[in-house]
Design a protein around this motif. Structure first.
Motif, PDB file in Angstrom:
ATOM      1  N   GLU A   1       0.827  -1.206   0.000  1.00  0.00           N
ATOM      2  CA  GLU A   1       0.000   0.000   0.000  1.00  0.00           C
ATOM      3  C   GLU A   1       0.864   1.259   0.000  1.00  0.00           C
ATOM      4  O   GLU A   1       0.477   2.278  -0.588  1.00  0.00           O
ATOM      5  CB  GLU A   1      -0.940  -0.006   1.205  1.00  0.00           C
ATOM      6  N   GLY A   2       2.023   1.184   0.635  1.00  0.00           N
ATOM      7  CA  GLY A   2       2.945   2.312   0.574  1.00  0.00           C
ATOM      8  C   GLY A   2       3.409   2.588  -0.840  1.00  0.00           C
ATOM      9  O   GLY A   2       3.605   3.747  -1.240  1.00  0.00           O
ATOM     10  N   GLY A   3       3.604   1.523  -1.622  1.00  0.00           N
ATOM     11  CA  GLY A   3       3.975   1.693  -3.021  1.00  0.00           C
ATOM     12  C   GLY A   3       2.888   2.401  -3.807  1.00  0.00           C
ATOM     13  O   GLY A   3       3.162   3.328  -4.581  1.00  0.00           O
ATOM     14  N   HIS A   4       1.639   1.963  -3.630  1.00  0.00           N
ATOM     15  CA  HIS A   4       0.518   2.657  -4.277  1.00  0.00           C
ATOM     16  C   HIS A   4       0.521   4.137  -3.908  1.00  0.00           C
ATOM     17  O   HIS A   4       0.367   5.013  -4.776  1.00  0.00           O
ATOM     18  CB  HIS A   4      -0.813   2.052  -3.823  1.00  0.00           C
ATOM     19  N   ALA A   5       0.668   4.418  -2.604  1.00  0.00           N
ATOM     20  CA  ALA A   5       0.571   5.791  -2.119  1.00  0.00           C
ATOM     21  C   ALA A   5       1.697   6.669  -2.663  1.00  0.00           C
ATOM     22  O   ALA A   5       1.465   7.796  -3.126  1.00  0.00           O
ATOM     23  CB  ALA A   5       0.591   5.797  -0.586  1.00  0.00           C
ATOM     24  N   LEU A   6       2.922   6.156  -2.620  1.00  0.00           N
ATOM     25  CA  LEU A   6       4.065   6.951  -3.068  1.00  0.00           C
ATOM     26  C   LEU A   6       3.970   7.280  -4.552  1.00  0.00           C
ATOM     27  O   LEU A   6       4.174   8.427  -4.966  1.00  0.00           O
ATOM     28  CB  LEU A   6       5.368   6.190  -2.780  1.00  0.00           C
ATOM     29  N   VAL A   7       3.631   6.294  -5.364  1.00  0.00           N
ATOM     30  CA  VAL A   7       3.545   6.531  -6.811  1.00  0.00           C
ATOM     31  C   VAL A   7       2.355   7.437  -7.137  1.00  0.00           C
ATOM     32  O   VAL A   7       2.431   8.253  -8.057  1.00  0.00           O
ATOM     33  CB  VAL A   7       3.464   5.195  -7.575  1.00  0.00           C
ATOM     34  N   ALA A   8       1.275   7.311  -6.382  1.00  0.00           N
ATOM     35  CA  ALA A   8       0.142   8.225  -6.593  1.00  0.00           C
ATOM     36  C   ALA A   8       0.583   9.671  -6.401  1.00  0.00           C
ATOM     37  O   ALA A   8       0.255  10.554  -7.215  1.00  0.00           O
ATOM     38  CB  ALA A   8      -0.992   7.877  -5.625  1.00  0.00           C
ATOM     39  N   LEU A   9       1.357   9.931  -5.354  1.00  0.00           N
ATOM     40  CA  LEU A   9       1.852  11.282  -5.114  1.00  0.00           C
ATOM     41  C   LEU A   9       2.833  11.717  -6.191  1.00  0.00           C
ATOM     42  O   LEU A   9       2.796  12.859  -6.664  1.00  0.00           O
ATOM     43  CB  LEU A   9       2.525  11.349  -3.736  1.00  0.00           C
ATOM     44  N   LEU A  10       3.726  10.816  -6.591  1.00  0.00           N
ATOM     45  CA  LEU A  10       4.739  11.162  -7.592  1.00  0.00           C
ATOM     46  C   LEU A  10       4.129  11.452  -8.962  1.00  0.00           C
ATOM     47  O   LEU A  10       4.718  12.194  -9.762  1.00  0.00           O
ATOM     48  CB  LEU A  10       5.766  10.027  -7.719  1.00  0.00           C
ATOM     49  N   THR A  11       2.974  10.868  -9.238  1.00  0.00           N
ATOM     50  CA  THR A  11       2.324  11.087 -10.536  1.00  0.00           C
ATOM     51  C   THR A  11       1.287  12.203 -10.487  1.00  0.00           C
ATOM     52  O   THR A  11       0.523  12.391 -11.446  1.00  0.00           O
ATOM     53  CB  THR A  11       1.651   9.792 -11.032  1.00  0.00           C
ATOM     54  N   GLY A  12       1.250  12.926  -9.368  1.00  0.00           N
ATOM     55  CA  GLY A  12       0.388  14.092  -9.289  1.00  0.00           C
ATOM     56  C   GLY A  12      -1.019  13.843  -8.804  1.00  0.00           C
ATOM     57  O   GLY A  12      -1.859  14.748  -8.846  1.00  0.00           O
ATOM     58  N   ARG A  13      -1.291  12.638  -8.323  1.00  0.00           N
ATOM     59  CA  ARG A  13      -2.611  12.359  -7.783  1.00  0.00           C
ATOM     60  C   ARG A  13      -2.692  12.848  -6.337  1.00  0.00           C
ATOM     61  O   ARG A  13      -1.672  13.043  -5.684  1.00  0.00           O
ATOM     62  CB  ARG A  13      -2.912  10.859  -7.869  1.00  0.00           C
ATOM     63  N   THR A  14      -3.901  13.037  -5.848  1.00  0.00           N
ATOM     64  CA  THR A  14      -4.117  13.476  -4.470  1.00  0.00           C
ATOM     65  C   THR A  14      -4.414  12.263  -3.605  1.00  0.00           C
ATOM     66  O   THR A  14      -5.416  11.566  -3.824  1.00  0.00           O
ATOM     67  CB  THR A  14      -5.287  14.472  -4.384  1.00  0.00           C
ATOM     68  N   LEU A  15      -3.543  11.996  -2.651  1.00  0.00           N
ATOM     69  CA  LEU A  15      -3.712  10.828  -1.791  1.00  0.00           C
ATOM     70  C   LEU A  15      -4.745  11.133  -0.714  1.00  0.00           C
ATOM     71  O   LEU A  15      -4.610  12.086   0.047  1.00  0.00           O
ATOM     72  CB  LEU A  15      -2.376  10.458  -1.150  1.00  0.00           C
TER      73      LEU A  15
END
Length: 228
Positions: free
Chosen positions: A45-59
Protein backbone atom coordinates in the motif's frame (compact mmCIF):
# COMPACT_ATOMS: atom_id res chain seq x y z
CA UNK A 1 24.34 11.97 11.46
CA UNK A 2 27.89 10.72 11.02
CA UNK A 3 26.72 7.27 12.00
CA UNK A 4 23.61 7.43 9.80
CA UNK A 5 25.49 8.58 6.71
CA UNK A 6 28.62 6.54 7.37
CA UNK A 7 29.46 2.96 6.52
CA UNK A 8 29.16 0.09 8.95
CA UNK A 9 31.17 -3.14 8.76
CA UNK A 10 29.60 -6.03 6.88
CA UNK A 11 28.37 -8.91 9.04
CA UNK A 12 29.94 -12.35 8.78
CA UNK A 13 28.67 -14.55 5.96
CA UNK A 14 27.00 -16.90 8.44
CA UNK A 15 24.83 -13.99 9.65
CA UNK A 16 23.74 -13.24 6.08
CA UNK A 17 22.88 -16.90 5.46
CA UNK A 18 21.15 -17.28 8.84
CA UNK A 19 18.96 -14.22 8.26
CA UNK A 20 18.03 -15.57 4.81
CA UNK A 21 17.02 -18.88 6.38
CA UNK A 22 15.01 -17.05 9.06
CA UNK A 23 13.19 -15.00 6.43
CA UNK A 24 12.42 -18.14 4.44
CA UNK A 25 11.07 -19.78 7.59
CA UNK A 26 8.68 -16.85 7.95
CA UNK A 27 7.56 -16.75 4.32
CA UNK A 28 6.97 -20.45 3.61
CA UNK A 29 4.73 -21.76 6.48
CA UNK A 30 1.16 -20.59 6.00
CA UNK A 31 0.50 -20.01 9.71
CA UNK A 32 3.48 -17.69 10.14
CA UNK A 33 2.99 -16.04 6.77
CA UNK A 34 -0.58 -15.00 7.61
CA UNK A 35 0.83 -12.76 10.35
CA UNK A 36 4.05 -11.65 8.63
CA UNK A 37 2.17 -10.74 5.46
CA UNK A 38 1.01 -7.57 7.24
CA UNK A 39 4.50 -6.15 6.69
CA UNK A 40 4.28 -6.91 2.96
CA UNK A 41 0.87 -5.21 2.87
CA UNK A 42 2.43 -2.08 4.40
CA UNK A 43 5.00 -2.03 1.59
CA UNK A 44 2.32 -2.83 -1.01
CA UNK A 45 0.00 0.00 0.00
CA UNK A 46 2.95 2.31 0.57
CA UNK A 47 3.97 1.69 -3.02
CA UNK A 48 0.52 2.66 -4.28
CA UNK A 49 0.57 5.79 -2.12
CA UNK A 50 4.07 6.95 -3.07
CA UNK A 51 3.54 6.53 -6.81
CA UNK A 52 0.14 8.22 -6.59
CA UNK A 53 1.85 11.28 -5.11
CA UNK A 54 4.74 11.16 -7.59
CA UNK A 55 2.32 11.09 -10.54
CA UNK A 56 0.39 14.09 -9.29
CA UNK A 57 -2.61 12.36 -7.78
CA UNK A 58 -4.12 13.48 -4.47
CA UNK A 59 -3.71 10.83 -1.79
CA UNK A 60 -6.88 10.51 0.30
CA UNK A 61 -5.98 7.73 2.71
CA UNK A 62 -4.67 4.23 3.34
CA UNK A 63 -6.37 1.36 5.17
CA UNK A 64 -4.72 -1.83 6.41
CA UNK A 65 -6.95 -4.71 7.48
CA UNK A 66 -6.44 -7.66 9.81
CA UNK A 67 -6.89 -10.14 6.95
CA UNK A 68 -3.69 -8.60 5.44
CA UNK A 69 -5.63 -6.84 2.69
CA UNK A 70 -5.34 -3.11 2.19
CA UNK A 71 -6.76 -0.16 0.28
CA UNK A 72 -5.15 3.04 -0.94
CA UNK A 73 -7.47 5.77 -2.20
CA UNK A 74 -6.33 8.68 -4.36
CA UNK A 75 -8.08 11.31 -6.46
CA UNK A 76 -7.20 12.26 -10.01
CA UNK A 77 -7.85 11.24 -13.58
CA UNK A 78 -9.57 7.82 -13.65
CA UNK A 79 -7.39 6.74 -16.55
CA UNK A 80 -4.00 7.56 -17.99
CA UNK A 81 -0.35 6.90 -17.04
CA UNK A 82 -0.72 8.16 -13.47
CA UNK A 83 -3.44 5.66 -12.68
CA UNK A 84 -1.57 2.84 -14.45
CA UNK A 85 1.66 3.42 -12.55
CA UNK A 86 -0.25 3.76 -9.27
CA UNK A 87 -1.98 0.41 -9.81
CA UNK A 88 1.28 -1.19 -10.92
CA UNK A 89 3.17 -0.07 -7.83
CA UNK A 90 1.48 -2.37 -5.30
CA UNK A 91 2.81 -5.82 -6.11
CA UNK A 92 6.14 -4.47 -7.34
CA UNK A 93 6.87 -2.32 -4.28
CA UNK A 94 7.97 -4.99 -1.74
CA UNK A 95 10.54 -6.72 -4.01
CA UNK A 96 11.84 -3.40 -5.35
CA UNK A 97 12.19 -2.07 -1.80
CA UNK A 98 14.08 -5.25 -0.97
CA UNK A 99 16.34 -4.70 -3.98
CA UNK A 100 17.02 -1.12 -2.92
CA UNK A 101 17.74 -2.28 0.61
CA UNK A 102 20.16 -4.90 -0.70
CA UNK A 103 21.97 -2.20 -2.67
CA UNK A 104 22.36 -0.09 0.50
CA UNK A 105 23.57 -3.06 2.54
CA UNK A 106 26.10 -3.99 -0.15
CA UNK A 107 27.61 -0.52 0.43
CA UNK A 108 27.63 -0.93 4.21
CA UNK A 109 24.82 1.60 4.79
CA UNK A 110 23.08 -0.39 7.50
CA UNK A 111 22.05 2.48 9.81
CA UNK A 112 20.95 4.61 6.85
CA UNK A 113 18.66 1.79 5.71
CA UNK A 114 17.04 1.54 9.15
CA UNK A 115 16.48 5.29 9.42
CA UNK A 116 15.07 5.54 5.89
CA UNK A 117 12.62 2.73 6.67
CA UNK A 118 11.59 4.49 9.89
CA UNK A 119 11.05 7.78 8.03
CA UNK A 120 8.90 6.10 5.37
CA UNK A 121 6.77 4.40 8.01
CA UNK A 122 6.23 7.69 9.86
CA UNK A 123 5.27 9.43 6.62
CA UNK A 124 2.82 6.63 5.84
CA UNK A 125 1.32 6.80 9.34
CA UNK A 126 -0.07 10.27 8.60
CA UNK A 127 -2.28 8.83 5.84
CA UNK A 128 -3.61 5.76 7.67
CA UNK A 129 -7.37 5.95 8.15
CA UNK A 130 -8.26 2.99 10.38
CA UNK A 131 -7.27 1.84 13.87
CA UNK A 132 -5.76 -1.50 12.85
CA UNK A 133 -3.64 0.22 10.24
CA UNK A 134 -2.38 2.79 12.75
CA UNK A 135 -1.44 0.08 15.25
CA UNK A 136 0.32 -2.00 12.58
CA UNK A 137 2.43 0.87 11.28
CA UNK A 138 3.15 2.18 14.80
CA UNK A 139 4.42 -1.20 16.01
CA UNK A 140 6.53 -1.70 12.89
CA UNK A 141 7.94 1.81 13.05
CA UNK A 142 8.67 1.51 16.78
CA UNK A 143 10.61 -1.70 16.13
CA UNK A 144 12.76 -0.02 13.48
CA UNK A 145 13.30 3.01 15.70
CA UNK A 146 14.27 0.89 18.69
CA UNK A 147 16.79 -1.15 16.73
CA UNK A 148 18.32 1.83 14.92
CA UNK A 149 18.53 3.93 18.12
CA UNK A 150 19.44 1.44 20.84
CA UNK A 151 20.89 -1.73 19.30
CA UNK A 152 24.56 -2.37 18.71
CA UNK A 153 26.13 -2.73 15.24
CA UNK A 154 25.82 -6.53 15.14
CA UNK A 155 22.13 -6.52 16.08
CA UNK A 156 21.45 -3.71 13.61
CA UNK A 157 23.17 -5.64 10.84
CA UNK A 158 21.29 -8.87 11.56
CA UNK A 159 17.96 -7.03 11.75
CA UNK A 160 18.58 -5.07 8.53
CA UNK A 161 19.58 -8.19 6.60
CA UNK A 162 16.57 -10.11 7.93
CA UNK A 163 14.21 -7.31 6.84
CA UNK A 164 15.69 -7.09 3.34
CA UNK A 165 15.64 -10.87 2.89
CA UNK A 166 12.01 -10.87 4.02
CA UNK A 167 11.05 -8.20 1.46
CA UNK A 168 12.85 -10.06 -1.31
CA UNK A 169 11.43 -13.48 -0.45
CA UNK A 170 8.06 -12.20 0.75
CA UNK A 171 7.72 -10.14 -2.43
CA UNK A 172 7.61 -13.33 -4.51
CA UNK A 173 4.73 -15.13 -2.80
CA UNK A 174 1.89 -12.56 -3.25
CA UNK A 175 2.02 -12.79 -7.06
CA UNK A 176 1.52 -16.55 -6.86
CA UNK A 177 -1.29 -16.05 -4.33
CA UNK A 178 -2.96 -13.55 -6.66
CA UNK A 179 -2.69 -15.97 -9.58
CA UNK A 180 -4.27 -18.76 -7.53
CA UNK A 181 -7.01 -16.49 -6.16
CA UNK A 182 -7.96 -15.26 -9.63
CA UNK A 183 -8.43 -18.86 -10.78
CA UNK A 184 -10.65 -19.67 -7.79
CA UNK A 185 -12.58 -16.40 -7.57
CA UNK A 186 -12.22 -14.18 -10.65
CA UNK A 187 -13.94 -11.06 -9.29
CA UNK A 188 -12.09 -8.66 -11.58
CA UNK A 189 -11.09 -6.44 -8.65
CA UNK A 190 -7.39 -7.30 -8.37
CA UNK A 191 -4.55 -4.98 -9.36
CA UNK A 192 -3.91 -7.13 -12.45
CA UNK A 193 -7.55 -6.82 -13.52
CA UNK A 194 -7.54 -3.07 -12.92
CA UNK A 195 -4.40 -2.72 -15.02
CA UNK A 196 -5.98 -4.81 -17.75
CA UNK A 197 -9.05 -2.56 -17.73
CA UNK A 198 -6.92 0.60 -17.81
CA UNK A 199 -4.70 -0.55 -20.67
CA UNK A 200 -6.86 -2.95 -22.69
CA UNK A 201 -4.37 -5.78 -22.21
CA UNK A 202 -4.84 -9.27 -20.69
CA UNK A 203 -4.54 -9.58 -16.89
CA UNK A 204 -2.08 -12.45 -17.47
CA UNK A 205 0.39 -9.94 -18.88
CA UNK A 206 0.44 -8.01 -15.61
CA UNK A 207 0.63 -11.17 -13.54
CA UNK A 208 3.66 -12.16 -15.61
CA UNK A 209 5.20 -8.73 -14.98
CA UNK A 210 4.66 -9.09 -11.21
CA UNK A 211 6.48 -12.44 -11.33
CA UNK A 212 9.35 -11.03 -13.40
CA UNK A 213 9.89 -8.06 -11.08
CA UNK A 214 9.78 -10.14 -7.89
CA UNK A 215 11.99 -12.97 -9.14
CA UNK A 216 14.55 -10.64 -10.76
CA UNK A 217 14.66 -8.52 -7.59
CA UNK A 218 15.23 -11.65 -5.51
CA UNK A 219 18.03 -12.80 -7.81
CA UNK A 220 19.78 -9.44 -7.92
CA UNK A 221 19.24 -8.68 -4.24
CA UNK A 222 20.57 -12.09 -3.18
CA UNK A 223 23.73 -11.56 -5.22
CA UNK A 224 24.33 -8.22 -3.50
CA UNK A 225 23.61 -9.56 -0.02
CA UNK A 226 25.87 -12.59 -0.51
CA UNK A 227 28.63 -10.46 -2.01
CA UNK A 228 28.53 -12.17 -5.39
Amino acid sequence: MDQVLGRQPDPDLWVVVATAAAALAVVLPNAVWRVARNAVTIAHEGGHALVALLTGRTLTGIRLHSDTSGLTVSRGKPRGPGMVFTALAGYTAPPLLGLGGAALLSEGRITLLLWLATALLLAMLVMIRNVYGVLTVLVTGALFLLVSWKAGPQVQAAFAYAVVWFLLLGGVRPAFELQRERRRNPTGASDADQLASLTGTPPALWLFLFHVVSLCSLTGGARWLLGL
